[in-house]
Design a protein around this motif. Structure first.
Motif, PDB file in Angstrom:
ATOM      1  N   ARG A 156       0.812  -1.223   0.000  1.00 33.40           N
ATOM      2  CA  ARG A 156       0.000   0.000   0.000  1.00 33.40           C
ATOM      3  C   ARG A 156       0.845   1.272   0.000  1.00 33.40           C
ATOM      4  NH1 ARG A 156      -2.777  -3.390   3.409  1.00 33.40           N
ATOM      5  NH2 ARG A 156      -2.011  -2.385   5.325  1.00 33.40           N
ATOM      6  N   TYR A 157       2.148   1.138   0.230  1.00 34.36           N
ATOM      7  CA  TYR A 157       3.023   2.305   0.139  1.00 34.36           C
ATOM      8  C   TYR A 157       3.010   2.901  -1.264  1.00 34.36           C
ATOM      9  CZ  TYR A 157       6.345  -0.756  -2.234  1.00 34.36           C
ATOM     10  OH  TYR A 157       6.926  -1.619  -3.128  1.00 34.36           O
ATOM     11  N   ARG A 158       2.644   2.071  -2.248  1.00 33.73           N
ATOM     12  CA  ARG A 158       2.615   2.558  -3.618  1.00 33.73           C
ATOM     13  C   ARG A 158       1.505   3.589  -3.836  1.00 33.73           C
ATOM     14  NH1 ARG A 158       3.321  -2.491  -7.653  1.00 33.73           N
ATOM     15  NH2 ARG A 158       3.069  -0.760  -9.112  1.00 33.73           N
ATOM     16  N   VAL A 159       0.522   3.595  -2.957  1.00 33.66           N
ATOM     17  CA  VAL A 159      -0.531   4.610  -3.044  1.00 33.66           C
ATOM     18  C   VAL A 159       0.069   6.003  -2.855  1.00 33.66           C
ATOM     19  CG1 VAL A 159      -2.653   5.475  -2.013  1.00 33.66           C
ATOM     20  CG2 VAL A 159      -2.305   3.004  -2.274  1.00 33.66           C
ATOM     21  N   GLU A 160       0.913   6.122  -1.827  1.00 30.71           N
ATOM     22  CA  GLU A 160       1.541   7.421  -1.566  1.00 30.71           C
ATOM     23  C   GLU A 160       2.397   7.849  -2.752  1.00 30.71           C
ATOM     24  OE1 GLU A 160       4.543   9.609   1.641  1.00 30.71           O
ATOM     25  OE2 GLU A 160       3.885   7.540   1.957  1.00 30.71           O
ATOM     26  N   GLY A 161       3.103   6.898  -3.364  1.00 28.41           N
ATOM     27  CA  GLY A 161       3.920   7.234  -4.520  1.00 28.41           C
ATOM     28  C   GLY A 161       3.088   7.752  -5.674  1.00 28.41           C
ATOM     29  N   ALA A 162       1.926   7.119  -5.912  1.00 34.99           N
ATOM     30  CA  ALA A 162       1.047   7.564  -6.992  1.00 34.99           C
ATOM     31  C   ALA A 162       0.497   8.957  -6.711  1.00 34.99           C
ATOM     32  CB  ALA A 162      -0.092   6.567  -7.174  1.00 34.99           C
ATOM     33  N   ILE A 163       0.141   9.201  -5.445  1.00 34.35           N
ATOM     34  CA  ILE A 163      -0.375  10.523  -5.079  1.00 34.35           C
ATOM     35  C   ILE A 163       0.704  11.587  -5.238  1.00 34.35           C
ATOM     36  CG2 ILE A 163      -1.239  11.916  -3.157  1.00 34.35           C
ATOM     37  CD1 ILE A 163      -2.706   9.429  -2.161  1.00 34.35           C
ATOM     38  N   ARG A 164       1.939  11.254  -4.808  1.00 37.49           N
ATOM     39  CA  ARG A 164       3.032  12.207  -4.950  1.00 37.49           C
ATOM     40  C   ARG A 164       3.289  12.547  -6.420  1.00 37.49           C
ATOM     41  NH1 ARG A 164       6.673  13.118  -0.758  1.00 37.49           N
ATOM     42  NH2 ARG A 164       6.210  12.007   1.177  1.00 37.49           N
ATOM     43  N   GLU A 165       3.207  11.547  -7.284  1.00 40.09           N
ATOM     44  CA  GLU A 165       3.420  11.796  -8.716  1.00 40.09           C
ATOM     45  C   GLU A 165       2.380  12.776  -9.250  1.00 40.09           C
ATOM     46  OE1 GLU A 165       3.554   9.401 -13.003  1.00 40.09           O
ATOM     47  OE2 GLU A 165       3.088   8.325 -11.148  1.00 40.09           O
ATOM     48  N   LEU A 166       1.122  12.592  -8.873  1.00 38.07           N
ATOM     49  CA  LEU A 166       0.072  13.494  -9.321  1.00 38.07           C
ATOM     50  C   LEU A 166       0.251  14.890  -8.734  1.00 38.07           C
ATOM     51  CD1 LEU A 166      -2.960  11.066  -9.086  1.00 38.07           C
ATOM     52  CD2 LEU A 166      -1.931  11.972 -11.182  1.00 38.07           C
ATOM     53  N   ASN A 167       0.617  14.955  -7.443  1.00 43.99           N
ATOM     54  CA  ASN A 167       0.858  16.258  -6.815  1.00 43.99           C
ATOM     55  C   ASN A 167       2.015  16.981  -7.483  1.00 43.99           C
ATOM     56  OD1 ASN A 167       0.065  15.173  -3.403  1.00 43.99           O
ATOM     57  ND2 ASN A 167      -1.267  15.796  -5.081  1.00 43.99           N
ATOM     58  N   ASP A 168       3.056  16.244  -7.865  1.00 43.64           N
ATOM     59  CA  ASP A 168       4.188  16.861  -8.556  1.00 43.64           C
ATOM     60  C   ASP A 168       3.759  17.448  -9.895  1.00 43.64           C
ATOM     61  OD1 ASP A 168       5.931  16.295  -6.527  1.00 43.64           O
ATOM     62  OD2 ASP A 168       6.736  14.471  -7.441  1.00 43.64           O
ATOM     63  N   LEU A 169       2.769  16.849 -10.512  1.00 46.33           N
ATOM     64  CA  LEU A 169       2.221  17.392 -11.759  1.00 46.33           C
ATOM     65  C   LEU A 169       1.278  18.554 -11.498  1.00 46.33           C
ATOM     66  CD1 LEU A 169       1.430  14.064 -13.663  1.00 46.33           C
ATOM     67  CD2 LEU A 169       3.176  15.751 -14.277  1.00 46.33           C
ATOM     68  N   GLY A 170       0.980  18.816 -10.222  1.00 45.34           N
ATOM     69  CA  GLY A 170       0.123  19.937  -9.858  1.00 45.34           C
ATOM     70  C   GLY A 170      -1.314  19.570  -9.578  1.00 45.34           C
ATOM     71  N   PHE A 171      -1.657  18.270  -9.639  1.00 38.82           N
ATOM     72  CA  PHE A 171      -3.047  17.861  -9.485  1.00 38.82           C
ATOM     73  C   PHE A 171      -3.357  17.482  -8.039  1.00 38.82           C
ATOM     74  CE2 PHE A 171      -2.234  17.171 -13.969  1.00 38.82           C
ATOM     75  CZ  PHE A 171      -3.375  17.695 -14.548  1.00 38.82           C
ATOM     76  N   ALA A 172      -4.492  17.959  -7.563  1.00 43.97           N
ATOM     77  CA  ALA A 172      -4.991  17.539  -6.263  1.00 43.97           C
ATOM     78  C   ALA A 172      -5.683  16.186  -6.412  1.00 43.97           C
ATOM     79  CB  ALA A 172      -5.965  18.572  -5.707  1.00 43.97           C
ATOM     80  N   VAL A 173      -5.758  15.439  -5.329  1.00 40.56           N
ATOM     81  CA  VAL A 173      -6.413  14.133  -5.335  1.00 40.56           C
ATOM     82  C   VAL A 173      -7.683  14.229  -4.494  1.00 40.56           C
ATOM     83  CG1 VAL A 173      -6.228  11.738  -4.568  1.00 40.56           C
ATOM     84  CG2 VAL A 173      -4.302  12.833  -5.726  1.00 40.56           C
ATOM     85  N   ASP A 174      -8.810  13.928  -5.110  1.00 41.75           N
ATOM     86  CA  ASP A 174     -10.090  14.011  -4.406  1.00 41.75           C
ATOM     87  C   ASP A 174     -10.393  12.738  -3.606  1.00 41.75           C
ATOM     88  OD1 ASP A 174     -10.581  16.537  -5.340  1.00 41.75           O
ATOM     89  OD2 ASP A 174     -11.817  15.895  -7.034  1.00 41.75           O
ATOM     90  N   GLU A 175     -10.059  11.584  -4.194  1.00 42.16           N
ATOM     91  CA  GLU A 175     -10.436  10.326  -3.540  1.00 42.16           C
ATOM     92  C   GLU A 175      -9.609   9.190  -4.123  1.00 42.16           C
ATOM     93  OE1 GLU A 175     -14.780   8.897  -2.589  1.00 42.16           O
ATOM     94  OE2 GLU A 175     -14.249   8.119  -4.561  1.00 42.16           O
ATOM     95  N   ILE A 176      -9.284   8.213  -3.282  1.00 37.57           N
ATOM     96  CA  ILE A 176      -8.637   7.001  -3.777  1.00 37.57           C
ATOM     97  C   ILE A 176      -9.492   5.799  -3.383  1.00 37.57           C
ATOM     98  CG2 ILE A 176      -6.344   8.024  -3.480  1.00 37.57           C
ATOM     99  CD1 ILE A 176      -6.190   5.642  -1.207  1.00 37.57           C
ATOM    100  N   SER A 177      -9.396   4.743  -4.171  1.00 36.64           N
ATOM    101  CA  SER A 177     -10.079   3.495  -3.817  1.00 36.64           C
ATOM    102  C   SER A 177      -9.192   2.328  -4.207  1.00 36.64           C
ATOM    103  CB  SER A 177     -11.437   3.394  -4.511  1.00 36.64           C
ATOM    104  OG  SER A 177     -11.289   3.270  -5.908  1.00 36.64           O
TER     105      SER A 177
END
Length: 421
Positions: A247-268
């Motif tokens: 599940r640590y890969r979730v944080e990595g995916a979120i960080r990648e999107l944040n680095d692109l400037g995108f906010a994350v509304d929800e994960i599942s």
């Protein structure tokens, strides 16, 4: 003779008092506050009026097209997408035409002006322009918008930190599909982008009398838009599958999107076979850094500017920690940074540039120039040296000149159009 039908969202006395009963082409510059603004090729007449303390773009179109474009622009505004802001629609039944009124995008310029200052041997500067085009098209497609005529001529650009932000300014052929676009619609719009951008760049290169051998490079750059688009689209819509324990890969995916400037509304995390899970991320708008900066300081800036300013804020917070030996909270650091760095720094940088352009953008440029010069010197050169380079007061220092060019995307901030008088 039926009178015109006016719908104005900014009903100031100046706009209301314009000669709407006359065709736009017949307006007399001695009686109407017209302003000359360079525009690219257009199927319809476009004129600019300065009144009520603002500059307005007026486009003469057939009534059906004008109604449709006004409606699309209203919906793009409601969705917060980067597009021209509609200010009114005036139907002239006696002339079987209509005038679409939009707000002029302050601090923007067209690609022709941009290309005038892009050296032909510096493709990375053109790459930033093309990145902006791709980002705009991806944002439109994510919101179910089919542009239909994506081109350089239908786009305006605004500097945002070290990025360029592209804005749609022509929605004549645009369609909004609330259910989203099909893959075929997206690919069709993408092919239009590639074709139009290649034609636009070659047209400008011809106009500038650039050597014919550069045409092949420009076509290759335009063709590469397809890969740029698919890479960004894939990052936003990827659904990786991995063992549930990873599940640590979730944080990595979120960080990648944040680095692109995108906010994350929800994960599942949806169960798959063999103890694995599929990650789905609901991606919000491209406002991650600007939202964070606004929450800390109340400052409302572009995403590119916010990324630079947050880095400066964090550096100031670290300096406060070293100076006091105590941990400093984000909000306390933000107040100190605003008082001691942002406000005076913006004033100094803006003054160095002759008070042309946006003060916050000037401060971002100062930070970038200082960083580049410090990297080359192997030590912090300080604000005085960076201000001299930014203001062009170091004419014999080629490194300083190059630093300014690099930090400002090859576009000195002073070329930004001054605001209406």
């Amino acid at each position: 003779m039926p009178p015109p039908e006016l719908v104005l969202r900014a009903p100031g006395p100046g706009l209301l008092g314009l000669p709407w009963e006359q065709p736009l082409a017949d307006w007399d510059a001695t009686a109407v506050p017209l302003r000359d603004v360079e525009v690219g090729p257009s199927r319809h007449l476009v004129r600019f009026v300065e009144t009520d303390g603002a500059l307005w773009a007026l486009k003469d179109e057939p009534v059906r097209i004008a109604r449709r474009e006004y409606d699309v622009l209203r919906r793009l505004e409601d969705a917060g997408l980067p597009a021209a802001r509609p200010a009114g629609l005036v139907e002239q039944p006696d002339h079987e035409t209509a005038v679409l009124v939009t707000r002029y995008l302050t601090g923007s310029w067209q690609y022709r002006r941009l290309f005038l200052r892009l050296p032909p041997n510096r493709p990375r500067h053109r790459a930033r322009l093309l990145d902006a085009m791709v980002s705009l098209l991806v944002e439109l497609h994510r919101h179910g918008v089919f542009w239909g005529d994506c081109s350089l001529a239908n786009t305006l650009f605004v500097r945002d930190g070290q990025l360029l932000q592209a804005y749609l300014v022509d929605a004549e052929t645009s369609e909004i599909h609330p259910g989203g676009l099909s893959d075929g619609q997206r690919e069709h719009d993408l092919s239009i982008l590639v074709e139009n951008v290649a034609a636009g760049m070659i047209d400008v290169a011809t106009w500038l009398e650039r050597p014919p051998e550069i045409f092949g490079d420009l076509i290759d750059e335009a063709t590469a838009l397809t890969d740029r688009y698919r890479t960004l689209w894939g990052a936003l819509h990827a659904e990786p599958v991995f063992p549930f324990d990873d599940r640590y890969r979730v944080e990595g995916a979120i960080r990648e999107l944040n680095d692109l400037g995108f906010a994350v509304d929800e994960i599942s995390l949806q169960p798959e076979d063999e103890g694995r899970s599929r990650l789905r991320i609901a991606v919000g708008d491209r406002t991650f850094h600007s939202d964070r900066l606004r929450a800390l300081t109340g400052l409302d800036v572009g995403e590119g500017q916010a990324r630079i300013l947050l880095g400066d804020l964090e550096a100031h917070r670290e300096w406060m920690h070293r100076r006091t030996g105590m941990d400093v909270g984000e909000r306390a650091a933000a107040r100190s940074w605003s008082d001691h760095c942002l406000v005076p720094g913006s004033e100094q940088a803006h003054r160095a540039l002759g008070r042309v352009g946006d003060p916050v953008q000037a401060y971002c440029d100062l930070l970038e120039v200082r960083w580049i010069l410090s990297e080359r010197a192997g030590a912090d050169v300080g604000d005085a040296v960076a201000l001299a380079a930014l203001g062009g007061r170091a004419p014999t220092d080629s490194a300083a000149k190059m630093a300014v060019a690099d930090a400002t995307t090859g576009e000195l901030p002073r070329i930004v159009d001054p605001p209406p008088s």
